[in-house]
Design a protein around this motif. Structure first.
Motif, PDB file in Angstrom:
ATOM      1  N   GLY A   6     -35.407 -21.087  66.090  1.00  0.00           N
ATOM      2  CA  GLY A   6     -34.636 -20.158  66.442  1.00  0.00           C
ATOM      3  C   GLY A   6     -35.138 -19.551  67.641  1.00  0.00           C
ATOM      4  N   PHE A  95     -31.997 -23.456  67.709  1.00  0.00           N
ATOM      5  CA  PHE A  95     -30.744 -22.754  67.512  1.00  0.00           C
ATOM      6  C   PHE A  95     -30.861 -21.375  68.550  1.00  0.00           C
ATOM      7  CE2 PHE A  95     -28.341 -19.018  65.810  1.00  0.00           C
ATOM      8  CZ  PHE A  95     -27.090 -19.511  65.516  1.00  0.00           C
ATOM      9  N   SER A  97     -29.808 -17.774  69.933  1.00  0.00           N
ATOM     10  CA  SER A  97     -29.154 -16.640  69.346  1.00  0.00           C
ATOM     11  C   SER A  97     -29.215 -15.403  70.416  1.00  0.00           C
ATOM     12  CB  SER A  97     -29.686 -16.059  67.921  1.00  0.00           C
ATOM     13  OG  SER A  97     -29.124 -14.771  67.679  1.00  0.00           O
ATOM     14  N   VAL A 101     -33.992 -13.293  67.238  1.00  0.00           N
ATOM     15  CA  VAL A 101     -33.732 -13.898  66.180  1.00  0.00           C
ATOM     16  C   VAL A 101     -33.983 -13.270  64.826  1.00  0.00           C
ATOM     17  CG1 VAL A 101     -33.681 -16.418  67.208  1.00  0.00           C
ATOM     18  CG2 VAL A 101     -35.866 -15.469  66.169  1.00  0.00           C
ATOM     19  N   SER A 105     -29.838 -10.999  63.183  1.00  0.00           N
ATOM     20  CA  SER A 105     -29.170 -12.301  63.752  1.00  0.00           C
ATOM     21  C   SER A 105     -28.841 -13.204  62.796  1.00  0.00           C
ATOM     22  CB  SER A 105     -30.408 -13.033  64.696  1.00  0.00           C
ATOM     23  OG  SER A 105     -30.266 -14.237  65.138  1.00  0.00           O
ATOM     24  N   THR A 106     -27.773 -13.892  63.155  1.00  0.00           N
ATOM     25  CA  THR A 106     -27.181 -15.137  62.451  1.00  0.00           C
ATOM     26  C   THR A 106     -28.488 -16.158  62.092  1.00  0.00           C
ATOM     27  OG1 THR A 106     -25.087 -14.695  63.480  1.00  0.00           O
ATOM     28  CG2 THR A 106     -25.561 -16.727  62.027  1.00  0.00           C
ATOM     29  N   PHE A 107     -29.436 -16.036  62.782  1.00  0.00           N
ATOM     30  CA  PHE A 107     -30.222 -17.282  62.722  1.00  0.00           C
ATOM     31  C   PHE A 107     -30.881 -16.973  61.199  1.00  0.00           C
ATOM     32  CE2 PHE A 107     -34.985 -18.570  62.865  1.00  0.00           C
ATOM     33  CZ  PHE A 107     -34.633 -19.941  62.983  1.00  0.00           C
ATOM     34  N   SER A 108     -31.227 -15.741  60.722  1.00  0.00           N
ATOM     35  CA  SER A 108     -31.760 -15.674  59.605  1.00  0.00           C
ATOM     36  C   SER A 108     -31.265 -16.242  58.593  1.00  0.00           C
ATOM     37  CB  SER A 108     -31.851 -14.140  59.329  1.00  0.00           C
ATOM     38  OG  SER A 108     -32.740 -13.543  60.465  1.00  0.00           O
ATOM     39  N   ALA A 111     -31.160 -20.108  58.536  1.00  0.00           N
ATOM     40  CA  ALA A 111     -32.525 -20.769  58.370  1.00  0.00           C
ATOM     41  C   ALA A 111     -32.676 -20.649  56.723  1.00  0.00           C
ATOM     42  CB  ALA A 111     -33.569 -20.034  58.850  1.00  0.00           C
ATOM     43  N   ALA A 125     -39.755 -19.461  64.940  1.00  0.00           N
ATOM     44  CA  ALA A 125     -38.806 -18.244  65.428  1.00  0.00           C
ATOM     45  C   ALA A 125     -39.572 -17.972  66.628  1.00  0.00           C
ATOM     46  CB  ALA A 125     -38.763 -17.214  64.679  1.00  0.00           C
TER      47      ALA A 125
END
Length: 240
Positions: A6, A95, A97, A101, A105-108, A111, A125
Motif C-alpha cells: 500500500g 495499491f 491510496s 495508508v 484508509s481503505t487499504f487497511s 490488506a 505499507a
C-alpha cells in the motif's frame, strides 16, 4: 514472498508522493486503486496518472461510499479476490491510496481481507501525507505547537462529542465535515471559536478552497473531501 504494497500518495498534489512511494510504483507490474465515481478518476488514480507506464496493469477496485457494514465487507472481499488473482500467480500488487495508508484508509481493510484469503501474503505499507497536514500547510499555520494535544474526529462523529473533545484538546480536526457543517458552525459560534477555525476542501489540488474566518461562512455547500480545523490559540494565517 509475494507482496501487497500500500502506497499513500498524498492528498492530491502529485509532487507530494514520497520518493520511496514513487520508486515502488515505478517497479510495479500491477497497480490497484479505488475506482472513481461515474467513470471519472478517483483521487489516487489522478495523482499517479503521470507516473504510470503503458506496460503496467491497472486494477480499479469498487469501494462504495456507504456505512452499511455488510455492504462494505462484501466490497472488501470482492476487491481482495481481484487482487489475489494476481498474487496467486506470484505477481506483487501495489495499491495506491489518497493520503496515508494507515490514516482512515481503505487499504487497511483490503490488506486484512487479502490476508484472510492467503495468510502467507506479505503486507507492506509506505506512508504518505495525510489531509490534516496538507490542510495546515495550505493555511500556512503549524498544526500543533509545543505540548498541544491534537484530536482528529473521523466522519462518523456527532456534534455532541465536540464539547467532550474540546475539554482536553488544543487543536481539533473534523474530517469529512460536509454533513454536519451547520451544527459544527453553531457550536463554534456558541463557544466564540469562529475566528480560530478554518475549512479546507480538496487540499493541495487545483480545486482547493479555503474558508476562514468562519464568521463569514454560516452556511457552506461542501464537497466530500472537506475538513474543519479549530485551534485554542489565535490564528496567524500566512497563505490566506
Amino acid at each position: 514472498m509475494v507482496t501487497l504494497c500500500g502506497i499513500g500518495v498524498g492528498p492530491g498534489d502529485p509532487e507530494l508522493i514520497t520518493l520511496k512511494g514513487w520508486r515502488r510504483l515505478q517497479q510495479a507490474k500491477v497497480i490497484a486503486f479505488p475506482a472513481g465515481l461515474g467513470g471519472r478518476r478517483g483521487i489516487a488514480e489522478e495523482v499517479i496518472a503521470g507516473y504510470k507506464e503503458p506496460w503496467q496493469t491497472c486494477l480499479p477496485l469498487e469501494f462504495p461510499y456507504v456505512l452499511e457494514q455488510a455492504v462494505l465487507e462484501q466490497a472488501w472481499q470482492k476487491a481482495a479476490e481481484q487482487v489475489y488473482a494476481y498474487l496467486v500467480q506470484g505477481t506483487d500488487v501495489v495499491f495506491v491510496s489518497e493520503g496515508d495508508v494507515s490514516f482512515y484508509s481503505t487499504f487497511s481493510y483490503l490488506a486484512a481481507a487479502v490476508q484472510a484469503l492467503a495468510p502467507h501474503v506479505q503486507i507492506e505499507a509506505i506512508p504518505g501525507v495525510c489531509s490534516p497536514l496538507a490542510a495546515a500547510a495550505s493555511l500556512g499555520v503549524p498544526l500543533t505547537l509545543g505540548s498541544d494535544r491534537l484530536a482528529i474526529l473521523p466522519a462518523m462523529y456527532h456534534v455532541e462529542e465536540l464539547a467532550q473533545v474540546w475539554a482536553w484538546a488544543e487543536v481539533m480536526v473534523l474530517m469529512k465535515v460536509r454533513s454536519v457543517y451547520g451544527q459544527a458552525w453553531q457550536w463554534l459560534q456558541e463557544h466564540r471559536l469562529l475566528e480560530q477555525a478554518a475549512v479546507v476542501s480538496w487540499a493541495t489540488t487545483p480545486k482547493q478552497q479555503i474558508y476562514t474566518p468562519l464568521t463569514d461562512f454560516p452556511t457552506l455547500t461542501l464537497p466530500y473531501f472537506s475538513l474543519l480545523m479549530v485551534w485554542k490559540r489565535k490564528l496567524h494565517l500566512r497563505n490566506v
